[in-house]
Design an enzyme around this catalytic site. Sequence first.
Site, mmCIF file in Angstrom:
data_model
loop_
_atom_site.group_PDB
_atom_site.id
_atom_site.type_symbol
_atom_site.label_atom_id
_atom_site.label_comp_id
_atom_site.label_asym_id
_atom_site.label_seq_id
_atom_site.Cartn_x
_atom_site.Cartn_y
_atom_site.Cartn_z
ATOM 1 N N TYR A 128 0.837 -1.202 0.000
ATOM 2 C CA TYR A 128 0.000 0.000 0.000
ATOM 3 C C TYR A 128 0.877 1.259 0.000
ATOM 4 C CZ TYR A 128 -4.682 -1.988 1.096
ATOM 5 O OH TYR A 128 -5.890 -2.617 1.060
ATOM 6 N N GLU A 244 -7.421 -4.873 9.141
ATOM 7 C CA GLU A 244 -6.066 -4.711 9.674
ATOM 8 C C GLU A 244 -6.103 -4.000 11.029
ATOM 9 O OE1 GLU A 244 -3.454 -2.396 7.180
ATOM 10 O OE2 GLU A 244 -1.729 -2.731 8.478
ATOM 11 N N ASN A 383 -2.219 7.050 14.319
ATOM 12 C CA ASN A 383 -3.321 7.308 15.260
ATOM 13 C C ASN A 383 -3.986 8.659 15.036
ATOM 14 O OD1 ASN A 383 -2.801 4.823 16.282
ATOM 15 N ND2 ASN A 383 -2.524 5.474 18.402
ATOM 16 N N GLU A 384 -3.193 9.645 14.588
ATOM 17 C CA GLU A 384 -3.797 10.966 14.335
ATOM 18 C C GLU A 384 -4.877 10.826 13.255
ATOM 19 O OE1 GLU A 384 -0.533 10.373 14.423
ATOM 20 O OE2 GLU A 384 0.106 11.507 16.187
HETATM 21 C C1 LIG Z 1 6.609 -0.912 11.395
HETATM 22 C C2 LIG Z 1 5.754 -0.483 10.236
HETATM 23 C C3 LIG Z 1 5.233 -1.442 9.404
HETATM 24 C C4 LIG Z 1 4.460 -1.070 8.287
HETATM 25 N N1 LIG Z 1 4.026 -2.047 7.431
HETATM 26 C C5 LIG Z 1 3.430 -1.683 6.273
HETATM 27 C C6 LIG Z 1 3.101 -2.675 5.289
HETATM 28 O O1 LIG Z 1 3.345 -3.877 5.460
HETATM 29 N N2 LIG Z 1 2.554 -2.258 4.131
HETATM 30 C C7 LIG Z 1 2.252 -0.941 3.887
HETATM 31 O O2 LIG Z 1 1.721 -0.648 2.822
HETATM 32 N N3 LIG Z 1 2.536 0.024 4.798
HETATM 33 C C8 LIG Z 1 3.129 -0.325 5.978
HETATM 34 N N4 LIG Z 1 3.464 0.644 6.916
HETATM 35 C C9 LIG Z 1 3.220 2.049 6.580
HETATM 36 C C10 LIG Z 1 2.203 2.762 7.436
HETATM 37 O O3 LIG Z 1 0.893 2.432 7.079
HETATM 38 C C11 LIG Z 1 2.487 4.276 7.291
HETATM 39 O O4 LIG Z 1 3.742 4.506 7.888
HETATM 40 C C12 LIG Z 1 1.429 5.138 7.927
HETATM 41 O O5 LIG Z 1 0.236 5.092 7.210
HETATM 42 C C13 LIG Z 1 1.891 6.615 8.039
HETATM 43 O O6 LIG Z 1 2.325 7.078 6.800
HETATM 44 P P1 LIG Z 1 3.756 7.794 6.639
HETATM 45 O O7 LIG Z 1 4.781 6.933 7.290
HETATM 46 O O8 LIG Z 1 3.945 8.117 5.196
HETATM 47 O O9 LIG Z 1 3.669 9.125 7.504
HETATM 48 P P2 LIG Z 1 3.027 10.510 7.050
HETATM 49 O O10 LIG Z 1 1.750 10.283 6.338
HETATM 50 O O11 LIG Z 1 4.084 11.294 6.354
HETATM 51 O O12 LIG Z 1 2.716 11.188 8.449
HETATM 52 C C14 LIG Z 1 3.729 11.733 9.266
HETATM 53 C C15 LIG Z 1 3.075 12.259 10.554
HETATM 54 O O13 LIG Z 1 2.137 13.305 10.216
HETATM 55 C C16 LIG Z 1 0.846 13.013 10.738
HETATM 56 N N5 LIG Z 1 -0.194 13.402 9.772
HETATM 57 C C17 LIG Z 1 -0.169 13.211 8.433
HETATM 58 N N6 LIG Z 1 -1.311 13.684 7.877
HETATM 59 C C18 LIG Z 1 -2.068 14.179 8.899
HETATM 60 C C19 LIG Z 1 -3.362 14.762 8.970
HETATM 61 N N7 LIG Z 1 -4.114 14.943 7.884
HETATM 62 N N8 LIG Z 1 -3.833 15.111 10.189
HETATM 63 C C20 LIG Z 1 -3.092 14.916 11.314
HETATM 64 N N9 LIG Z 1 -1.845 14.356 11.305
HETATM 65 C C21 LIG Z 1 -1.349 13.980 10.118
HETATM 66 C C22 LIG Z 1 0.817 11.487 10.909
HETATM 67 O O14 LIG Z 1 -0.074 11.100 11.919
HETATM 68 C C23 LIG Z 1 2.274 11.198 11.311
HETATM 69 O O15 LIG Z 1 2.437 11.404 12.677
HETATM 70 C C24 LIG Z 1 4.201 0.299 8.042
HETATM 71 C C25 LIG Z 1 4.711 1.276 8.899
HETATM 72 C C26 LIG Z 1 5.501 0.899 9.988
HETATM 73 C C27 LIG Z 1 6.056 1.968 10.880
#
Ligand SMILES: Cc1cc2nc3c(=O)[nH]c(=O)nc-3n(C[C@H](O)[C@H](O)[C@H](O)COP(=O)(O)OP(=O)(O)OC[C@H]3O[C@@H](n4cnc5c(N)ncnc54)[C@H](O)[C@@H]3O)c2cc1C
Length: 397
Positions: A128, A244, A383-384
């Site tokens: 994803y 999930e 969580n946000e």
């Molecule tokens: C250990 C681990 C395993 C994972 N495994 C998978 C997997 O197997 N497959 C897969 O597809 N993905 C996986 N993920 C990805 C995971 O779903 C994403 O990391 C997550 O959705 C957050 O996206 P990002 O890392 O791009 O952070 P960002 O989207 O860049 O966010 C960064 C910060 O900004 C905050 N933020 C962003 N937008 C907003 C908003 N609109 N309002 C308030 N706060 C906001 C977020 O809460 C976060 O704190 C994994 C992540 C981790 C850490």
Amino acid sequence: MNLDFTPEEQAFRREVREFLAAELPDDIRERVRLGRRLSADDHLRWQNVLSRRGWLAAGWPCEHGGPGWGPVERHIFDEECAAAHAPTVVPFGVSMVAPVIMKFGSEAQQRHYLPRILANRDWWCQGYSEPGAGSDLASLRTRAVRDGDDYVVSGQKTWTTLGQHANMMFCLVRTDPEARKQAGISFLLIDMASPGISVRPIITLDGAHEVNEVFLDEVRVPVANRIGEEGQGWTCAKFLLTHERTGIAGLGHAKQALRHLKTLAGQIRHRGRPLLELPSFRQRVVRAELELMALEITHLRVLASARGGDAPGAESSLLKVRGSELRQELSELTRRALGPAALPFFPDFLYGDVELEPERAEQAAIGAQYLNRRKLSIYGGSNEIQKSIVAKTLLGM
Ligand SMILES: Cc1cc2nc3c(=O)[nH]c(=O)nc-3n(C[C@H](O)[C@H](O)[C@H](O)COP(=O)(O)OP(=O)(O)OC[C@H]3O[C@@H](n4cnc5c(N)ncnc54)[C@H](O)[C@@H]3O)c2cc1C
């Protein structure tokens, strides 16, 4: 804390407990207890045991070969598995892509993939997230261009959990760059052995190789591997995410962590008295226990309303937020209980074959688990973002 279980449910609990005592290999149990890395073979060995017993796909209805358990049986099963230190079943096949295939897949796709998942023959991973498309998942840019009976897929996925072991990936791709963001996405099943796929490790805070980057360079994927219609991928994606998130709540693990914390804080002494008697520490433990009770009831309610493989709905976001916060708080309290003894980091013990004396091993596990649990509030959607979903969907704000 105990809910009132019927005699049948209590008998079921005994059956699960006896099964775990007899069938869970000791070496795997000990590795889980100490937070040591499990090999792919450890996961497969345990999942084969569950598969032979017909318990690998705990949430599946009978018509697809699942045990057809109700919410209480599933709850008991999860709780007993966590208490026995059984490995968590790798969720990407049984709990994530399988419900999507059941709901949106063709009959041929169901006949092909579901029995393989049930027999533990495929290891699935989730494609994803992308760099630049995490919280804003619908911005994903991995392209799939139609060429005869295939799509040609190019792009990059990231954070792909256990992708280094996977032979199949379910993947969100952009099939129509002109359409509105969500409407241009499709859901593909990709064979990880296809030419053009490369997997690179990402090492996390706790030194583990759990997640990866996956690069797709003109990978040919048969159109027959698309689930649902072209452009229907977002509907499949959202449906899968609720499954999930429900799983991330990890109630059985939270209960096990609470028991461990109370034992530890009862043994560790602070100024001559057990740490558990220190009012400021005790207050946090009691608060965590009360929140766990509330979460347990909510969890059962959500599972009950999602009978028959239906998606649990936005309540799964609530479970994800509260469950992950609680598990992080429990790991924080456990680390605090240990104090500086939780600081040393022993990668050779956690990820290699170096042994430690028992007390040191317990300490190493607590330190590493604290670091590892930080991920819970990020993955499955941060969580946000989940709080915004709850505010919008459940509270109408
Ligand atoms: C250990 C681990 C395993 C994972 N495994 C998978 C997997 O197997 N497959 C897969 O597809 N993905 C996986 N993920 C990805 C995971 O779903 C994403 O990391 C997550 O959705 C957050 O996206 P990002 O890392 O791009 O952070 P960002 O989207 O860049 O966010 C960064 C910060 O900004 C905050 N933020 C962003 N937008 C907003 C908003 N609109 N309002 C308030 N706060 C906001 C977020 O809460 C976060 O704190 C994994 C992540 C981790 C850490």
